[in-house]
Design an enzyme around this catalytic site. Sequence first.
Site, PDB file in Angstrom:
ATOM      1  N   LYS A 144      85.900  37.434  60.924  1.00 19.33           N
ATOM      2  CA  LYS A 144      85.319  36.070  60.885  1.00 19.33           C
ATOM      3  C   LYS A 144      85.157  35.585  59.451  1.00 19.33           C
ATOM      4  O   LYS A 144      85.515  34.457  59.106  1.00 19.33           O
ATOM      5  CB  LYS A 144      83.970  36.039  61.597  1.00 19.33           C
ATOM      6  CG  LYS A 144      83.218  34.706  61.437  1.00 19.33           C
ATOM      7  CD  LYS A 144      83.994  33.526  62.047  1.00 19.33           C
ATOM      8  CE  LYS A 144      83.407  32.175  61.670  1.00 19.33           C
ATOM      9  NZ  LYS A 144      82.169  31.820  62.322  1.00 19.33           N
ATOM     10  N   CYS A 151      80.302  26.353  57.533  1.00 19.33           N
ATOM     11  CA  CYS A 151      80.845  27.720  57.465  1.00 19.33           C
ATOM     12  C   CYS A 151      81.794  27.968  56.296  1.00 19.33           C
ATOM     13  O   CYS A 151      81.684  29.012  55.639  1.00 19.33           O
ATOM     14  CB  CYS A 151      81.520  28.095  58.768  1.00 19.33           C
ATOM     15  SG  CYS A 151      82.541  26.827  59.433  1.00 19.33           S
TER      16      CYS A 151
HETATM   17  N1  SAJ Z   1      89.100  20.353  53.905  1.00 22.58           N
HETATM   18  C1  SAJ Z   1      89.921  20.050  52.816  1.00 22.58           C
HETATM   19  N2  SAJ Z   1      91.261  20.263  52.924  1.00 22.58           N
HETATM   20  C2  SAJ Z   1      91.829  20.768  54.073  1.00 22.58           C
HETATM   21  C3  SAJ Z   1      90.975  21.091  55.158  1.00 22.58           C
HETATM   22  C4  SAJ Z   1      89.624  20.872  55.062  1.00 22.58           C
HETATM   23  O1  SAJ Z   1      89.445  19.580  51.774  1.00 22.58           O
HETATM   24  O2  SAJ Z   1      93.046  20.910  54.121  1.00 22.58           O
HETATM   25  C5  SAJ Z   1      87.662  20.145  53.790  1.00 22.58           C
HETATM   26  C6  SAJ Z   1      87.096  19.180  54.818  1.00 22.58           C
HETATM   27  O3  SAJ Z   1      87.114  17.856  54.334  1.00 22.58           O
HETATM   28  C7  SAJ Z   1      85.677  19.694  55.005  1.00 22.58           C
HETATM   29  C8  SAJ Z   1      85.804  21.189  54.766  1.00 22.58           C
HETATM   30  O4  SAJ Z   1      87.023  21.383  54.047  1.00 22.58           O
HETATM   31  O5  SAJ Z   1      84.802  19.142  54.023  1.00 22.58           O
HETATM   32  C9  SAJ Z   1      85.842  22.033  56.042  1.00 22.58           C
HETATM   33  O6  SAJ Z   1      86.793  21.456  56.889  1.00 22.58           O
HETATM   34  P1  SAJ Z   1      87.369  22.300  58.182  1.00 22.58           P
HETATM   35  O7  SAJ Z   1      88.519  21.521  58.708  1.00 22.58           O
HETATM   36  O8  SAJ Z   1      87.589  23.703  57.803  1.00 22.58           O
HETATM   37  O9  SAJ Z   1      86.211  22.165  59.281  1.00 22.58           O
HETATM   38  P2  SAJ Z   1      84.981  23.136  59.547  1.00 22.58           P
HETATM   39  O10 SAJ Z   1      84.147  23.345  58.364  1.00 22.58           O
HETATM   40  O11 SAJ Z   1      84.304  22.638  60.774  1.00 22.58           O
HETATM   41  O12 SAJ Z   1      85.693  24.546  59.864  1.00 22.58           O
HETATM   42  C10 SAJ Z   1      85.659  25.089  61.156  1.00 22.58           C
HETATM   43  C11 SAJ Z   1      85.940  26.551  60.984  1.00 22.58           C
HETATM   44  N3  SAJ Z   1      85.752  27.175  62.291  1.00 22.58           N
HETATM   45  C12 SAJ Z   1      84.792  28.135  62.425  1.00 22.58           C
HETATM   46  O13 SAJ Z   1      84.150  28.564  61.507  1.00 22.58           O
HETATM   47  C13 SAJ Z   1      84.613  28.650  63.799  1.00 22.58           C
HETATM   48  C14 SAJ Z   1      87.361  26.770  60.499  1.00 22.58           C
HETATM   49  O14 SAJ Z   1      87.645  28.176  60.530  1.00 22.58           O
HETATM   50  C15 SAJ Z   1      88.354  26.061  61.363  1.00 22.58           C
HETATM   51  O15 SAJ Z   1      89.638  26.210  60.798  1.00 22.58           O
HETATM   52  C16 SAJ Z   1      87.996  24.563  61.427  1.00 22.58           C
HETATM   53  O16 SAJ Z   1      86.646  24.468  61.960  1.00 22.58           O
HETATM   54  C17 SAJ Z   1      88.959  23.875  62.390  1.00 22.58           C
HETATM   55  O17 SAJ Z   1      89.965  23.372  61.859  1.00 22.58           O
HETATM   56  O18 SAJ Z   1      88.703  23.920  63.590  1.00 22.58           O
END
Ligand code: SAJ
Length: 443
Positions: A223, A277
Site C-alpha cells: 500500500k 494519501c
Molecule cells: N496529481 C498530479 N499529477 C498527476 C496525478 C495527480 O499532479 O498526474 C495530483 C492531483 O492533482 C492531486 C494529487 O496529485 O492533488 C493526488 O491525486 P490522485 O489522482 O492520486 O488522487 P488521490 O489522492 O485520491 O489518490 C488515490 C490513491 N488511492 C488510494 O490511496 C487508495 C491513488 O493510489 C490512486 O491512484 C488515486 O486515488 C486514483 O487515481 O484513484
Amino acid sequence: MTLATLHDKIKDRSARLGVVGLGYVGLPLACVLAEAGFSVTGLEIRSDRVATINAGRNPIEGHEPGLAELITAVVGQGQLKASADFSSLADADIIFFNVETPVDDTDHQPRYVSLRAACQSVGQVMKPGALIIVESTIAPGTMERVVAPLLAEASGRKLNEGFYLGHCPERVMPGKLLANLRGLSRVCGGSTPETATAMVTLYRSIVQADLDPADCVTAELVKTAENAYRDVNIAFANELALVCEASGGDFLRVRELVNKSPGRNVLLAGAGVGGHCIPKDPWLLAYGAHGQATLNLIPAARTVNEAMPTHMLELAQGLLKAVGRDLRGARVLVLGFAYLEDSDDTRHSPSEALIVALRAAGADVVIHDPWVAEHQGDVLQKATGADAAILMVAHRAYRTLDLGALRTALRTPILVDGRRVFAPDQARAAGLTFRAVGLGIAQ
Ligand code: SAJ
C-alpha cells in the site's frame, strides 16, 4: 476459538464483526459487511456520529453514490449498530481498525496516536481467539513492532494463540467509496498463512476483485509503495515541466511524444500534490526502512511536489515584475481550493500552501472554488480588481471560463495556469499575459 472455527463462522456469516472508526473508510466497510449478512458493531468515539448512524443517516460529507441508502437499510434491519463503548466489541470474533494514521508535519514520522489507542482499548475487551485486521495505511513493520505488542500487553494473550492479526490496507477514494471497496483488489496480509486464508474468505463476501494472501509486512509495503510510486512519478513530470519551461519546450507536447515510446507513461505536471494519501504514504514507506537504508528518491520526490505551489507563485511574481508590480500590495485570485478536480475535498490542498506563501509575500488573496462551499460565487466578480489569477485545480467549470471577460475583470491581466486547462494562444488572444506549468517562456 481456533482459527478453523473462525473460518467456519466466516463462511456461515455467524461471525460477529466490529469496526473501529466509522469514517469515510470504516463506515462503508461496516455497511457492506452488514449487507453481506454479518452482524456488525461499529465503534465510533464521536457520539454525534454514533447517533446519526443509529438513526440510519449518513454522516459522510460529499457525494457517495449508494452510501446513504445502504446505511438506512442495514441499520433498519438491525445488521449494523454504532456505539462509543468499546465493551460493545467484547463478543466480536473479528475487529477491523479503520483509524487515521497521519505523519507529523515536521519530521514526517507517524505517531500512531489513534492506532495505539485502538490497540489499548480493544486489547482489554477482545475475546480469546479474536482476529484483529488493521485496514489503515501503516509503515512496513508496524504490525510487528506496534500493533502486536500492544494487543498482547493489553490482553495478556500471545499472538497466534490468544489472538490473530491481519493487515488489509484500504484502497478507497472519496466519491467512489463503495465502488472502490467492492471493485478493487486487496492484499490480505495475515500473521499466519492460515490467517491470510481466512481473510481471503472474509473479504470474498464483499470484494469482487483479486484477493491476494500475503504476510503483514508485504501488505504494509504494497500500500505505501503504490502511493509512493505515484508520488515519484508525479515528481518526475513536475521536474520535466521545469526543464521544459527553462528550455522553451511545451511539457504537454513532450509528454505526448514520450508516451508514444513503449513502456513510458509520464504523468501530468501540475500545481502540486494534495489529498489524504499521496503526500503521506511515501513517508510511511520511508519510515518502514527503520533507518537501515539511505533513501534519496522518495524524500526528493516529496520535495519536488511540495515546491510546485511556490513555483506557481514565482510564475505570477515574474509577470507582475515585468509590468513594474510586485506581489506586495497586489490582489491575487486563486482558482481552485480542493486538492483534486471536480471534488470538494480540500485535505492537504496545494492551494493552501500557495495561499500561505502569497500572504507571506504581502499579497491580498481572493479564493474561488465552485465545489467548496465557502469559496463559491461568481468567478468574474471575484476576479474584479485582481492583479493576477492563478489556476490551481482543473475543475471542469474552469474549462469554459470566458477569458475575454476574465481579462476585462482583472486590474492587471495576468493568468497563470497550474493545470494546463487553457490554450496559450486563446489566453493571449484574449489579452492576457499568460504563463503555464511546463510551458517554455518562448511558447
Ligand atoms: N496529481 C498530479 N499529477 C498527476 C496525478 C495527480 O499532479 O498526474 C495530483 C492531483 O492533482 C492531486 C494529487 O496529485 O492533488 C493526488 O491525486 P490522485 O489522482 O492520486 O488522487 P488521490 O489522492 O485520491 O489518490 C488515490 C490513491 N488511492 C488510494 O490511496 C487508495 C491513488 O493510489 C490512486 O491512484 C488515486 O486515488 C486514483 O487515481 O484513484
